[in-house]
Design a protein around this motif. Structure first.
Motif, PDB file in Angstrom:
ATOM      1  N   ARG A  88      51.618  50.352  38.822  1.00 33.84           N
ATOM      2  CA  ARG A  88      52.503  51.302  39.502  1.00 33.84           C
ATOM      3  C   ARG A  88      52.284  51.360  41.011  1.00 33.84           C
ATOM      4  O   ARG A  88      53.235  51.432  41.769  1.00 33.84           O
ATOM      5  N   ASP A  89      51.046  51.338  41.468  1.00 30.33           N
ATOM      6  CA  ASP A  89      50.760  51.410  42.903  1.00 30.33           C
ATOM      7  C   ASP A  89      50.277  50.042  43.381  1.00 30.33           C
ATOM      8  O   ASP A  89      49.508  49.367  42.694  1.00 30.33           O
ATOM      9  N   TRP A  90      50.711  49.642  44.585  1.00 31.47           N
ATOM     10  CA  TRP A  90      50.387  48.303  45.066  1.00 31.47           C
ATOM     11  C   TRP A  90      48.893  48.131  45.331  1.00 31.47           C
ATOM     12  O   TRP A  90      48.354  47.024  45.154  1.00 31.47           O
ATOM     13  N   GLN A  91      48.200  49.189  45.709  1.00 27.37           N
ATOM     14  CA  GLN A  91      46.770  49.068  45.962  1.00 27.37           C
ATOM     15  C   GLN A  91      45.986  48.838  44.671  1.00 27.37           C
ATOM     16  O   GLN A  91      45.033  48.054  44.637  1.00 27.37           O
ATOM     17  N   VAL A  92      46.413  49.500  43.594  1.00 26.60           N
ATOM     18  CA  VAL A  92      45.776  49.272  42.296  1.00 26.60           C
ATOM     19  C   VAL A  92      46.031  47.844  41.831  1.00 26.60           C
ATOM     20  O   VAL A  92      45.132  47.157  41.332  1.00 26.60           O
ATOM     21  N   MET A  93      47.253  47.388  42.017  1.00 25.01           N
ATOM     22  CA  MET A  93      47.586  46.025  41.606  1.00 25.01           C
ATOM     23  C   MET A  93      46.791  45.000  42.413  1.00 25.01           C
ATOM     24  O   MET A  93      46.320  43.987  41.866  1.00 25.01           O
ATOM     25  N   GLN A  94      46.604  45.245  43.695  1.00 26.48           N
ATOM     26  CA  GLN A  94      45.814  44.336  44.518  1.00 26.48           C
ATOM     27  C   GLN A  94      44.364  44.269  44.038  1.00 26.48           C
ATOM     28  O   GLN A  94      43.755  43.197  44.004  1.00 26.48           O
ATOM     29  N   LEU A  95      43.810  45.396  43.655  1.00 25.11           N
ATOM     30  CA  LEU A  95      42.433  45.400  43.144  1.00 25.11           C
ATOM     31  C   LEU A  95      42.334  44.646  41.819  1.00 25.11           C
ATOM     32  O   LEU A  95      41.336  43.953  41.561  1.00 25.11           O
ATOM     33  N   VAL A  96      43.353  44.759  40.974  1.00 24.01           N
ATOM     34  CA  VAL A  96      43.314  44.081  39.675  1.00 24.01           C
ATOM     35  C   VAL A  96      43.367  42.566  39.856  1.00 24.01           C
ATOM     36  O   VAL A  96      42.586  41.816  39.238  1.00 24.01           O
ATOM     37  N   VAL A  97      44.279  42.077  40.697  1.00 26.29           N
ATOM     38  CA  VAL A  97      44.373  40.625  40.896  1.00 26.29           C
ATOM     39  C   VAL A  97      43.144  40.102  41.636  1.00 26.29           C
ATOM     40  O   VAL A  97      42.723  38.950  41.434  1.00 26.29           O
ATOM     41  N   THR A  98      42.547  40.926  42.495  1.00 32.05           N
ATOM     42  CA  THR A  98      41.307  40.515  43.160  1.00 32.05           C
ATOM     43  C   THR A  98      40.158  40.425  42.168  1.00 32.05           C
ATOM     44  O   THR A  98      39.297  39.544  42.270  1.00 32.05           O
ATOM     45  N   LEU A  99      40.138  41.326  41.188  1.00 25.61           N
ATOM     46  CA  LEU A  99      39.100  41.270  40.170  1.00 25.61           C
ATOM     47  C   LEU A  99      39.169  39.965  39.382  1.00 25.61           C
ATOM     48  O   LEU A  99      38.130  39.380  39.037  1.00 25.61           O
ATOM     49  N   SER A 100      40.376  39.482  39.114  1.00 31.18           N
ATOM     50  CA  SER A 100      40.504  38.201  38.404  1.00 31.18           C
ATOM     51  C   SER A 100      39.924  37.051  39.221  1.00 31.18           C
ATOM     52  O   SER A 100      39.399  36.078  38.660  1.00 31.18           O
ATOM     53  N   LEU A 101      40.011  37.148  40.551  1.00 31.50           N
ATOM     54  CA  LEU A 101      39.387  36.135  41.401  1.00 31.50           C
ATOM     55  C   LEU A 101      37.869  36.250  41.389  1.00 31.50           C
ATOM     56  O   LEU A 101      37.154  35.239  41.313  1.00 31.50           O
ATOM     57  N   LEU A 102      37.365  37.474  41.475  1.00 35.10           N
ATOM     58  CA  LEU A 102      35.915  37.663  41.513  1.00 35.10           C
ATOM     59  C   LEU A 102      35.256  37.221  40.207  1.00 35.10           C
ATOM     60  O   LEU A 102      34.074  36.846  40.205  1.00 35.10           O
ATOM     61  N   LEU A 103      35.991  37.258  39.102  1.00 33.51           N
ATOM     62  CA  LEU A 103      35.429  36.773  37.843  1.00 33.51           C
ATOM     63  C   LEU A 103      35.121  35.285  37.900  1.00 33.51           C
ATOM     64  O   LEU A 103      34.272  34.790  37.146  1.00 33.51           O
ATOM     65  N   LEU A 104      35.799  34.557  38.799  1.00 31.60           N
ATOM     66  CA  LEU A 104      35.529  33.124  38.936  1.00 31.60           C
ATOM     67  C   LEU A 104      34.164  32.857  39.553  1.00 31.60           C
ATOM     68  O   LEU A 104      33.690  31.709  39.519  1.00 31.60           O
ATOM     69  N   LEU A 105      33.531  33.887  40.111  1.00 31.94           N
ATOM     70  CA  LEU A 105      32.184  33.697  40.659  1.00 31.94           C
ATOM     71  C   LEU A 105      31.164  33.394  39.564  1.00 31.94           C
ATOM     72  O   LEU A 105      30.040  32.968  39.862  1.00 31.94           O
ATOM     73  N   ASN A 106      31.533  33.633  38.307  1.00 31.45           N
ATOM     74  CA  ASN A 106      30.645  33.222  37.213  1.00 31.45           C
ATOM     75  C   ASN A 106      30.420  31.718  37.217  1.00 31.45           C
ATOM     76  O   ASN A 106      29.399  31.242  36.689  1.00 31.45           O
ATOM     77  N   TYR A 107      31.340  30.960  37.801  1.00 27.14           N
ATOM     78  CA  TYR A 107      31.157  29.517  37.899  1.00 27.14           C
ATOM     79  C   TYR A 107      29.978  29.164  38.803  1.00 27.14           C
ATOM     80  O   TYR A 107      29.480  28.039  38.748  1.00 27.14           O
ATOM     81  N   TRP A 108      29.575  30.104  39.657  1.00 26.20           N
ATOM     82  CA  TRP A 108      28.445  29.872  40.543  1.00 26.20           C
ATOM     83  C   TRP A 108      27.160  29.704  39.724  1.00 26.20           C
ATOM     84  O   TRP A 108      26.366  28.788  39.969  1.00 26.20           O
ATOM     85  N   TRP A 109      26.970  30.587  38.760  1.00 22.89           N
ATOM     86  CA  TRP A 109      25.747  30.529  37.963  1.00 22.89           C
ATOM     87  C   TRP A 109      25.873  29.490  36.844  1.00 22.89           C
ATOM     88  O   TRP A 109      24.884  28.868  36.485  1.00 22.89           O
ATOM     89  N   CYS A 110      27.050  29.322  36.312  1.00 25.35           N
ATOM     90  CA  CYS A 110      27.269  28.320  35.262  1.00 25.35           C
ATOM     91  C   CYS A 110      27.674  27.006  35.931  1.00 25.35           C
ATOM     92  O   CYS A 110      28.873  26.698  36.079  1.00 25.35           O
ATOM     93  N   THR A 111      26.671  26.249  36.358  1.00 29.50           N
ATOM     94  CA  THR A 111      26.943  25.019  37.094  1.00 29.50           C
ATOM     95  C   THR A 111      27.737  24.026  36.269  1.00 29.50           C
ATOM     96  O   THR A 111      28.582  23.292  36.797  1.00 29.50           O
TER      97      THR A 111
END
Length: 627
Positions: free
Chosen positions: A269-292
């Protein structure tokens, strides 16, 4: 005689070893496109999904509400007003514009002593003084347009923000693409993911349009690095038969993210909430850092840049995960790692290349220019077709889903046809369809029925998206590994320039749209001629060096008669064609080394540098008179 001429044979032998193709000599002996390579490719598809959520969230952030008008200002109304309903008050306070309803940007201003609203007399109009009232848009209830009132005289800030966002992607493709060739695919991927995540959080906390614009521009550059590093790394892990399919499946994951985005907007509903949600999907990719092992470095790039120690480590990891062992105690000196040691010396230094070296080439430069041109056209001309979709059905979701579904259909059609008919043939066909649809719409729109215009627009949109996607994939196959990141980054940047052209049209309120359509239709016709100059890369190994990239020349347009190529005395026998056998080659090399060590009592191991320089390792220069 034999002693004097044998070093030349060793020079040829080592030179042949250096030109061994990765797919033939190395890739099969590490398990080929085994289960580990498939799992790495599958994890790379997830990043496509996350990047597309951030990319197309821009559409919802900058979407103008379907209906809005000035908020009523009591100071502009008479001091005494009769009892009026809310709708009647709007009618006497806001001018009525024929064809669009209540004015978006103006209010009536009445004299203080005015009392009779039924009298028709000229009224003074002023711009909105108390802001605007908006109806709920598609998906989001509030976005940057409604939060900061980016309408009327401030509307120009929306296309400006879209242009700046694309400039961020362009700069990211150019800079981080070259960095991929210098630092590696994995480093750029992880760094870009971290940077885009932090900038995404900053975007959600923006306080004004200027702050939003600069943070969004920076995030676009980081997202370009994520997409480019993933695209190249995934391509370099595949064998020729699977390259297209794996890439197109990644495109389908991107289409899936695009199709799910409207539902995510409704939930947030709010653009700021949506921005945080799509950013969270990007930050989940940081798991690739530890899982070489989920996102390893490209072994092809490591070998092409002569980073031997890292390449051997990565190759051994691939072989172990694929169920193949390369340890010396099993295959002795004939295994792959020992062969790499015999080719590369211990003091071998990494050798990096930059995209500027492409200017000094002929074939690579020509292929890159043509594919950048077709990618630019494929993205830029899409605006001409999507605008007709808006004219046919003004609802936002119709044009949005038509674009997404046509992109998905283009991925499927490319996956089915390109491996069968070749890259060049399908690119030529898609360019012809794009040009024909564009020219027909340009010349006959006012004479055609709406249904036929819609069909032409959908066909043109489908073909143009196929041109854009196939141009990028084609470029990734013909560019050599040592400059693949920088070269592909330039071609993707050219496609983004085509996207910027559509935002420029909106910045000028669609003035010059006819000229825009004429220019891109003409470019499409020109691209049909340029595509004929491209080589064919179907089921061929990826080039690793600049020399191999220069050898990718276009096939002849007309094949010679068979008897001209094979005279009767040298009649060609198809069944007698020899095939390269890696195991036989390895045994030949080992036997040759043992024979040299026994017969000539070599005092030092073979080194590659003097051989490649053409000097003799047994003494002075060759004396042809002794023959």
């Amino acid at each position: 005689m034999f002693v004097k001429n044998f070093p030349t044979c060793r020079v040829v032998l080592c030179a042949l070893r250096m030109e061994m193709e990765f797919e033939i000599k190395i890739f099969p002996r590490t398990g080929g496109f085994g289960p580990y390579n498939r799992s790495v490719a599958a994890f790379s598809w997830i990043s496509n999904f996350a990047v597309v959520l951030s990319l197309f969230s821009e559409v919802f952030f900058t979407l103008k509400p379907g209906s809005y008008h000035c908020r009523l200002d009591p100071s502009l109304l008479p001091s005494e007003t009769p009892n009026l309903s809310a709708q009647e008050l709007l009618n006497v306070s806001i001018p009525w514009v024929k064809g669009s309803g209540l004015s978006h940007c103006e209010l009536y201003k009445y004299p203080a002593n005015f009392s009779n609203f039924t009298i028709n007399f000229p009224k003074e109009t002023v711009h909105c003084t108390q802001g605007w009232e908006y109806t709920t848009g598609a998906g989001l209830e509030t976005n940057i347009v409604t939060q900061w009132d980016l309408v009327c005289q401030n509307y120009w800030k929306i296309p400006l923000e879209q242009i700046c966002y694309m400039i961020g992607w362009i700069s990211g493709y150019v800079v981080l693409g070259s960095a991929c060739d210098r630092l590696g695919r994995r480093v750029i991927f992880l760094g870009s993911v971290l940077l885009s995540g932090l900038l995404g959080v900053g975007v959600s906390l923006s306080l004004n349009p200027i702050m939003f614009l600069f943070l969004r521009l920076s995030q676009g550059a980081a997202l370009a690095g994520v997409f480019l590093a993933t695209y190249i790394a995934r391509l370099e892990l595949c064998d020729p038969p699977h390259r297209l399919m794996i890439t197109m499946i990644g495109g389908l994951f991107a289409v899936g993210g695009e199709l799910l985005l409207p539902g995510l907007a409704v939930l947030c509903r709010d653009w700021q909430v949506m921005q945080l949600v799509v950013t969270l999907s990007l930050l989940l990719l940081l798991n690739y850092w530890w899982c070489t092992s989920v996102f390893p470095e490209s072994p092809r790039w490591l070998l092409a840049t002569q980073q031997i120690h890292r390449a051997k480590s990565v190759l051994q990891s691939f072989s172990l995960h694929n169920g193949v062992c390369l340890r010396d105690e099993i295959y002795n000196s004939e295994n792959l790692l020992s062969e790499i040691d015999s080719v590369y010396t211990d003091d071998c230094e990494p050798c990096f290349h930059n995209v500027c070296e492409m200017v000094g080439t002929r074939v690579i430069w020509k292929n890159s220019l043509i594919l950048a041109f077709t990618a630019f056209i494929g993205r830029g001309i899409q605006y001409c077709f999507t605008r007709n979709l808006l004219d046919f059905h003004p609802h936002f979701y119709f044009s949005y889903y038509m674009r997404a579904l046509s992109r998905g259909l283009a991925c499927v059609l490319l996956c089915v046809s390109v491996n069968r008919f070749g890259r060049r043939g399908i690119l030529l066909l898609a360019s012809i369809l794009t040009g024909m649809a564009s020219l027909l719409l340009l010349a006959l729109t006012q004479y055609l029925k709406d249904g036929f215009v819609l069909v032409l627009s959908i066909v043109g949109l489908l073909a143009s998206q196929a041109v854009a996607m196939l141009s990028v994939f084609f470029a990734s196959e013909v560019l050599p590994t040592v400059i693949r990141g920088g070269g592909l980054g330039l071609i993707l940047a050219a496609s983004c320039v085509g996207k910027v052209a559509s935002s420029l049209m909106e910045l000028h309120n669609n003035q010059g749209y006819f000229l825009h359509h004429v220019v891109f239709a003409s470019f499409t016709v020109l691209s049909v001629l340029c595509v004929m100059l491209l080589p064919e890369s179907k089921r061929k190994p990826l080039p690793d060096s600049l020399k191999e990239g220069e050898n990718l020349r276009r096939p002849p347009l007309f094949l010679s008669h068979r008897n001209h190529d094979h005279p009767p005395l040298l009649q060609h026998q198809p069944g007698a064609a020899s095939e390269y056998n890696p195991d036989s080659y390895s045994r030949l090399v080992s036997a040759t080394k043992k024979m040299l060590a026994r017969d000539f009592k070599l005092q030092s191991p073979l080194t590659l540098e003097p051989l490649l320089n053409g000097t003799s390792v047994l003494g002075g220069p060759e004396n042809e008179d002794s023959f």
